[in-house]
Design a protein around this motif. Sequence first.
Motif, short mmCIF file in Angstrom:
data_model
loop_
_atom_site.label_atom_id
_atom_site.label_comp_id
_atom_site.label_asym_id
_atom_site.label_seq_id
_atom_site.Cartn_x
_atom_site.Cartn_y
_atom_site.Cartn_z
N ALA A 240 0.83 -1.21 0.00
CA ALA A 240 0.00 0.00 0.00
C ALA A 240 0.86 1.26 0.00
N PRO A 241 0.43 2.31 -0.69
CA PRO A 241 1.26 3.52 -0.81
C PRO A 241 1.53 4.20 0.52
N GLU A 242 0.59 4.13 1.46
CA GLU A 242 0.86 4.78 2.76
C GLU A 242 2.01 4.11 3.50
N LEU A 243 2.19 2.81 3.27
CA LEU A 243 3.32 2.12 3.90
C LEU A 243 4.62 2.53 3.22
N ASP A 287 -0.05 7.68 -8.34
CA ASP A 287 -1.21 6.80 -8.17
C ASP A 287 -1.26 5.70 -9.23
N LEU A 288 -0.12 5.15 -9.58
CA LEU A 288 -0.09 4.04 -10.53
C LEU A 288 -0.81 2.84 -9.94
N ARG A 289 -1.68 2.23 -10.76
CA ARG A 289 -2.40 1.01 -10.37
C ARG A 289 -2.49 0.11 -11.60
N PRO A 290 -2.80 -1.17 -11.40
CA PRO A 290 -3.00 -2.06 -12.56
C PRO A 290 -4.09 -1.51 -13.47
N SER A 291 -3.98 -1.79 -14.75
CA SER A 291 -4.89 -1.22 -15.74
C SER A 291 -6.30 -1.79 -15.61
N LEU A 292 -7.29 -0.89 -15.67
CA LEU A 292 -8.70 -1.30 -15.65
C LEU A 292 -9.31 -1.21 -17.05
N SER A 293 -8.46 -1.10 -18.05
CA SER A 293 -8.95 -1.08 -19.44
C SER A 293 -8.92 -2.47 -20.06
N HIS A 294 -8.62 -3.46 -19.28
CA HIS A 294 -8.59 -4.85 -19.74
C HIS A 294 -9.99 -5.27 -20.19
N ALA A 295 -10.03 -6.23 -21.10
CA ALA A 295 -11.31 -6.66 -21.68
C ALA A 295 -12.28 -7.20 -20.63
N VAL A 296 -11.77 -7.79 -19.53
CA VAL A 296 -12.67 -8.37 -18.53
C VAL A 296 -13.49 -7.31 -17.82
N PHE A 297 -13.12 -6.03 -17.96
CA PHE A 297 -13.84 -4.95 -17.29
C PHE A 297 -14.76 -4.20 -18.25
N ALA A 298 -14.96 -4.73 -19.45
CA ALA A 298 -15.74 -4.01 -20.46
C ALA A 298 -17.25 -4.13 -20.26
N CYS A 312 -10.71 -0.60 -3.40
CA CYS A 312 -9.76 -1.38 -2.60
C CYS A 312 -8.36 -0.78 -2.64
N TRP A 313 -7.96 -0.25 -3.81
CA TRP A 313 -6.60 0.28 -3.88
C TRP A 313 -6.57 1.81 -3.95
N SER A 314 -7.60 2.43 -3.41
CA SER A 314 -7.62 3.88 -3.34
C SER A 314 -6.43 4.41 -2.53
N ALA A 315 -5.88 5.55 -2.97
CA ALA A 315 -4.80 6.17 -2.21
C ALA A 315 -5.29 6.70 -0.88
N GLU A 316 -6.59 6.99 -0.78
CA GLU A 316 -7.19 7.44 0.48
C GLU A 316 -7.61 6.21 1.28
N VAL A 317 -6.93 5.98 2.38
CA VAL A 317 -7.16 4.78 3.18
C VAL A 317 -8.63 4.68 3.60
#
Length: 333
Positions: A240-243, A287-298, A312-317
Amino acid sequence: MPSPIPPTRLLPKDLFPSADISVCSSPLQQRGLGATLQVPPQRLHGKLGSRPWSSVIHWQQLRCVEAVGSGGFGSVYRAEYLGQTVALKKVKRRSKNRLASRQSFWAELNAAHLSHRNVVRVLAASTCVPADFQDEGSIGAIVMEFVGSRNLQQVIYESPEPLEEARCLRFSSDMAEALRFLHAHLLVHLDVKPPNVLLSPGGVCKLADFGCSLQLERERAPSSISPLLSHGCGTYSHRAPELLRGQPVTPKADIFSLGITMWQLLTREPPYTGDRQHVLYAVVARDLRPSLSHAVFASAQGRRRAELLGRCWSAEVRRRPSAEELLELLRSA
């Protein structure tokens, strides 16, 4: 980049074995540690499943059968103990950081007094390892329930079998159940990732490897984080980024890691590519995160999944759901 876990946050100061303690002594037997870490009386008869965990391993009753895994921590074997199949983990002494080795070993026992369907159970542990059981200078050994030799890393990246949505949902719910239980006991895992999730023959996920875990204090908030263990704990791609910023540990750090793991289940791709230090910087600063443009999210369902992962992976805890809230969201999905 500073590490989130200083030595004093892994275990209370009382649990650090000093240099003059003999190899067979156990910090869990030192005085003044409180009721939660007291070792229960031995019960050598009956099934292992009904026994309390023990600070003594009866080596004459233990027989290694085959190696099932190895890494920087040491080696894991399938073994026979008191008539049952178990897993034996030998924690090796790291030549460059012996303090980290000892911290990792004792942190492994943070969940030893707990029992849950989705958490690998500790049966016995000892710092007294006979010569014929030594493995690369082992500092200790832990006997655990034997779940199997498969983990989610293998299922995601090495198996041709499909990972249909219902199966991903079931695996995610199992991991959320484990975290809900651990967090209710103020225990944070801090290394949730596919290799640390074992899969039973019946398809049940069990969270393993507590070498980075932290027992939070109920009485007061966690103190500030110091950057002493720069490479000793956690996995950079799931941290997590806060860590990474050196801020206090909370259970929401595990939710961040679980979000990355759930993304891996859905996409079967690595979360990041590129240089480790560049990824660490980008996670914190951009705020780099895994891509949500993958086909499974279409699809509409996929967009709901993407929204949940984003929380879940928001920078704001505070925006991240608790394990209990996440479990409810998964059940209603």
